[in-house]
Design a protein around this motif. Structure first.
Motif, PDB file in Angstrom:
ATOM      1  N   ALA A   1      79.621  -4.528  48.475  1.00  0.00           N
ATOM      2  CA  ALA A   1      78.820  -3.839  47.176  1.00  0.00           C
ATOM      3  C   ALA A   1      79.785  -2.735  47.052  1.00  0.00           C
ATOM      4  CB  ALA A   1      77.434  -3.611  47.348  1.00  0.00           C
ATOM      5  N   SER A   2      80.017  -2.698  45.371  1.00  0.00           N
ATOM      6  CA  SER A   2      81.053  -1.391  44.991  1.00  0.00           C
ATOM      7  C   SER A   2      80.176  -1.118  43.706  1.00  0.00           C
ATOM      8  CB  SER A   2      82.300  -2.379  44.990  1.00  0.00           C
ATOM      9  OG  SER A   2      83.067  -1.186  44.110  1.00  0.00           O
ATOM     10  N   ILE A   3      80.025   0.146  43.641  1.00  0.00           N
ATOM     11  CA  ILE A   3      79.473   0.784  42.322  1.00  0.00           C
ATOM     12  C   ILE A   3      80.448   0.738  41.210  1.00  0.00           C
ATOM     13  CG2 ILE A   3      78.226   2.568  41.425  1.00  0.00           C
ATOM     14  CD1 ILE A   3      76.791   1.338  43.590  1.00  0.00           C
ATOM     15  N   PHE A   4      81.500   0.993  41.523  1.00  0.00           N
ATOM     16  CA  PHE A   4      82.799   0.795  40.555  1.00  0.00           C
ATOM     17  C   PHE A   4      82.716  -0.557  39.770  1.00  0.00           C
ATOM     18  CE2 PHE A   4      87.062  -0.141  39.607  1.00  0.00           C
ATOM     19  CZ  PHE A   4      87.373   0.842  38.435  1.00  0.00           C
ATOM     20  N   SER A   5      82.728  -1.584  40.783  1.00  0.00           N
ATOM     21  CA  SER A   5      82.832  -3.008  40.257  1.00  0.00           C
ATOM     22  C   SER A   5      81.841  -3.208  39.275  1.00  0.00           C
ATOM     23  CB  SER A   5      82.820  -3.821  41.386  1.00  0.00           C
ATOM     24  OG  SER A   5      84.092  -3.616  41.949  1.00  0.00           O
ATOM     25  N   ILE A   6      80.487  -2.681  39.645  1.00  0.00           N
ATOM     26  CA  ILE A   6      79.340  -2.938  38.969  1.00  0.00           C
ATOM     27  C   ILE A   6      79.490  -2.367  37.548  1.00  0.00           C
ATOM     28  CG2 ILE A   6      76.744  -2.585  38.926  1.00  0.00           C
ATOM     29  CD1 ILE A   6      76.566  -2.802  41.932  1.00  0.00           C
ATOM     30  N   PHE A   7      79.946  -1.093  37.607  1.00  0.00           N
ATOM     31  CA  PHE A   7      80.073  -0.521  36.356  1.00  0.00           C
ATOM     32  C   PHE A   7      81.139  -1.145  35.414  1.00  0.00           C
ATOM     33  CE2 PHE A   7      82.557   2.788  34.111  1.00  0.00           C
ATOM     34  CZ  PHE A   7      81.580   3.375  33.234  1.00  0.00           C
ATOM     35  N   LEU A   8      82.186  -1.498  36.214  1.00  0.00           N
ATOM     36  CA  LEU A   8      83.192  -2.103  35.386  1.00  0.00           C
ATOM     37  C   LEU A   8      82.623  -3.376  34.551  1.00  0.00           C
ATOM     38  CD1 LEU A   8      86.160  -1.802  34.727  1.00  0.00           C
ATOM     39  CD2 LEU A   8      86.765  -3.423  36.578  1.00  0.00           C
ATOM     40  N   LEU A   9      82.044  -4.205  35.351  1.00  0.00           N
ATOM     41  CA  LEU A   9      81.309  -5.451  34.942  1.00  0.00           C
ATOM     42  C   LEU A   9      80.301  -5.274  33.833  1.00  0.00           C
ATOM     43  CD1 LEU A   9      81.712  -8.688  35.151  1.00  0.00           C
ATOM     44  CD2 LEU A   9      80.039  -8.809  36.815  1.00  0.00           C
ATOM     45  N   ARG A  10      79.331  -4.371  34.142  1.00  0.00           N
ATOM     46  CA  ARG A  10      78.377  -4.085  33.216  1.00  0.00           C
ATOM     47  C   ARG A  10      78.744  -3.420  31.724  1.00  0.00           C
ATOM     48  NH1 ARG A  10      76.357   1.172  31.641  1.00  0.00           N
ATOM     49  NH2 ARG A  10      74.152   1.209  31.057  1.00  0.00           N
ATOM     50  N   GLN A  11      80.174  -2.620  31.899  1.00  0.00           N
ATOM     51  CA  GLN A  11      80.476  -2.589  30.456  1.00  0.00           C
ATOM     52  C   GLN A  11      81.035  -3.546  29.661  1.00  0.00           C
ATOM     53  OE1 GLN A  11      79.125   0.461  30.788  1.00  0.00           O
ATOM     54  NE2 GLN A  11      80.589   1.193  29.416  1.00  0.00           N
ATOM     55  N   TYR A  12      81.721  -4.781  30.630  1.00  0.00           N
ATOM     56  CA  TYR A  12      82.205  -6.077  29.988  1.00  0.00           C
ATOM     57  C   TYR A  12      80.866  -6.770  29.523  1.00  0.00           C
ATOM     58  CZ  TYR A  12      85.397  -9.721  29.264  1.00  0.00           C
ATOM     59  OH  TYR A  12      86.040 -10.765  28.762  1.00  0.00           O
ATOM     60  N   PHE A  13      80.051  -6.894  30.179  1.00  0.00           N
ATOM     61  CA  PHE A  13      78.782  -7.681  29.761  1.00  0.00           C
ATOM     62  C   PHE A  13      77.962  -7.134  28.570  1.00  0.00           C
ATOM     63  CE2 PHE A  13      77.456  -9.367  33.956  1.00  0.00           C
ATOM     64  CZ  PHE A  13      78.359 -10.382  33.814  1.00  0.00           C
ATOM     65  N   PHE A  14      78.227  -5.685  28.314  1.00  0.00           N
ATOM     66  CA  PHE A  14      77.848  -4.973  27.043  1.00  0.00           C
ATOM     67  C   PHE A  14      78.213  -5.587  25.837  1.00  0.00           C
ATOM     68  CE2 PHE A  14      75.578  -1.223  29.235  1.00  0.00           C
ATOM     69  CZ  PHE A  14      74.396  -1.646  28.949  1.00  0.00           C
ATOM     70  N   SER A  15      79.637  -6.142  26.041  1.00  0.00           N
ATOM     71  CA  SER A  15      80.444  -6.796  24.965  1.00  0.00           C
ATOM     72  C   SER A  15      79.864  -7.958  24.305  1.00  0.00           C
ATOM     73  CB  SER A  15      82.046  -6.881  25.208  1.00  0.00           C
ATOM     74  OG  SER A  15      82.038  -7.746  26.414  1.00  0.00           O
ATOM     75  N   VAL A  16      79.042  -8.443  24.972  1.00  0.00           N
ATOM     76  CA  VAL A  16      78.557 -10.114  24.546  1.00  0.00           C
ATOM     77  C   VAL A  16      77.230  -9.698  24.044  1.00  0.00           C
ATOM     78  CG1 VAL A  16      77.513 -12.088  25.763  1.00  0.00           C
ATOM     79  CG2 VAL A  16      79.291 -11.044  26.845  1.00  0.00           C
ATOM     80  N   PRO A  17      77.093 -10.164  22.750  1.00  0.00           N
ATOM     81  CA  PRO A  17      76.070 -10.002  21.993  1.00  0.00           C
ATOM     82  C   PRO A  17      74.774 -10.427  22.660  1.00  0.00           C
ATOM     83  CG  PRO A  17      77.794 -11.074  20.804  1.00  0.00           C
ATOM     84  CD  PRO A  17      78.117 -11.084  22.050  1.00  0.00           C
ATOM     85  N   THR A  18      73.614  -9.483  22.337  1.00  0.00           N
ATOM     86  CA  THR A  18      72.342  -9.715  22.929  1.00  0.00           C
ATOM     87  C   THR A  18      71.735 -10.943  22.255  1.00  0.00           C
ATOM     88  OG1 THR A  18      71.905  -7.526  23.378  1.00  0.00           O
ATOM     89  CG2 THR A  18      70.207  -8.760  23.482  1.00  0.00           C
ATOM     90  N   GLU A  19      72.223 -11.404  20.930  1.00  0.00           N
ATOM     91  CA  GLU A  19      71.639 -12.314  20.140  1.00  0.00           C
ATOM     92  C   GLU A  19      71.815 -13.635  21.014  1.00  0.00           C
ATOM     93  OE1 GLU A  19      71.617  -8.967  17.878  1.00  0.00           O
ATOM     94  OE2 GLU A  19      73.252  -9.783  19.040  1.00  0.00           O
TER      95      GLU A  19
END
Length: 253
Positions: free
Chosen positions: A126-144
């Motif tokens: 587990a890596s907090i940095f990796s979670i943060f990195l992928l979380r930012q990428y997931f934000f680019s996917v529209p919630t709709e």
């Protein structure tokens, strides 16, 4: 930046007298290719190589799984205290890794994992940095998009694996490559938790060239070249994915 690598390769092909010569010799008078064969015979590098591959592959797979699940939860699922929990996790990135060595060692020791693959793999899945990195990428996917999937009867789990993961392939490749390089080059933790040669990894195996009589620099540089070469080749082949993955994590929809 390239000078240390040039010096490493040059030293690996020198004779012992040229290694210590002053002024330094950049190009050996006679290339000692046998240094590589001698270095491979000093320690069981075949076993070290297998251990490094096992630890690198399993820890990378484990980190990708935990990162995908955690990043999706922090980006697309609403739950009580999500912001506070994520802020606390980000705060742990400010704690130097050296501070955690003793408590982590005590934990692993109490679990009876010393000198085992569990100690080499599980603490690093587990890596907090990796979670943060992928979380930012997931934000680019529209919630709709998730709303439309739920209307069609798609669960969160299916939406994650069949929609989000394929879309996040550049970021996942970046995370995987960074993990592979970091795991392959890890030295301090494997040195602490392993006692037998059967479980040592390649970076730890390089200590075999340091003895009470001194350091055999030409053999150490030959072994170091063999250890670093696979990661250099991997990085040069995949660097475009690392750059694109990191660049696109800052884009939010």
């Amino acid at each position: 930046m390239l000078l240390p690598f040039v010096w490493m390769i040059s030293t690996s092909l020198k004779s012992p007298s040229e290694v210590m010569a002053m002024p330094p010799v950049w190009i050996p008078s006679e290339w000692q290719w046998e240094n590589y064969q001698t270095a491979s015979e000093v320690a069981p590098f075949g076993r070290y190589f297998i251990n490094s591959i096992i630890v690198t592959i399993l820890s990378t797979i484990g980190e990708l799984l935990t990162t995908i699940l955690a990043a999706y939860a922090f980006s697309k699922i609403n739950f009580y205290g999500k912001g506070i929990v994520f802020a606390v996790l980000l705060g742990t990135m400010m704690v130097p890794g050296e501070v955690l060595l003793i408590p982590n060692f005590v934990t692993v020791s109490n679990l009876g994992w010393l000198d085992s693959y569990e100690a080499l793999i599980i603490p690093w899945i587990a890596s907090i940095f990796s979670i943060f990195l992928l979380r930012q990428y997931f934000f680019s996917v529209p919630t709709e998009l998730s709303y439309a999937a739920k209307v069609d009867g798609c669960s969160d789990f299916k939406f994650l694996w069949y929609v989000m993961v394929p879309l996040a392939k550049p970021a996942l490749i970046t995370i995987g490559l960074l993990k592979v390089i970091g795991s392959w080059n890890a030295f301090l933790w494997p040195l602490i938790v392993t006692n037998s040669q059967e479980l040592r990894t390649l970076p730890v195996g390089l200590s075999a060239f340091t003895t009470e009589a001194g350091i055999k620099y030409e053999l150490l540089m030959a072994a170091s070249t063999m250890v670093i070469l696979p990661m250099l080749i991997l990085f040069f082949i995949m660097q475009k994915y690392i750059i694109s993955g990191v660049a696109r994590t800052g884009i939010k929809g």
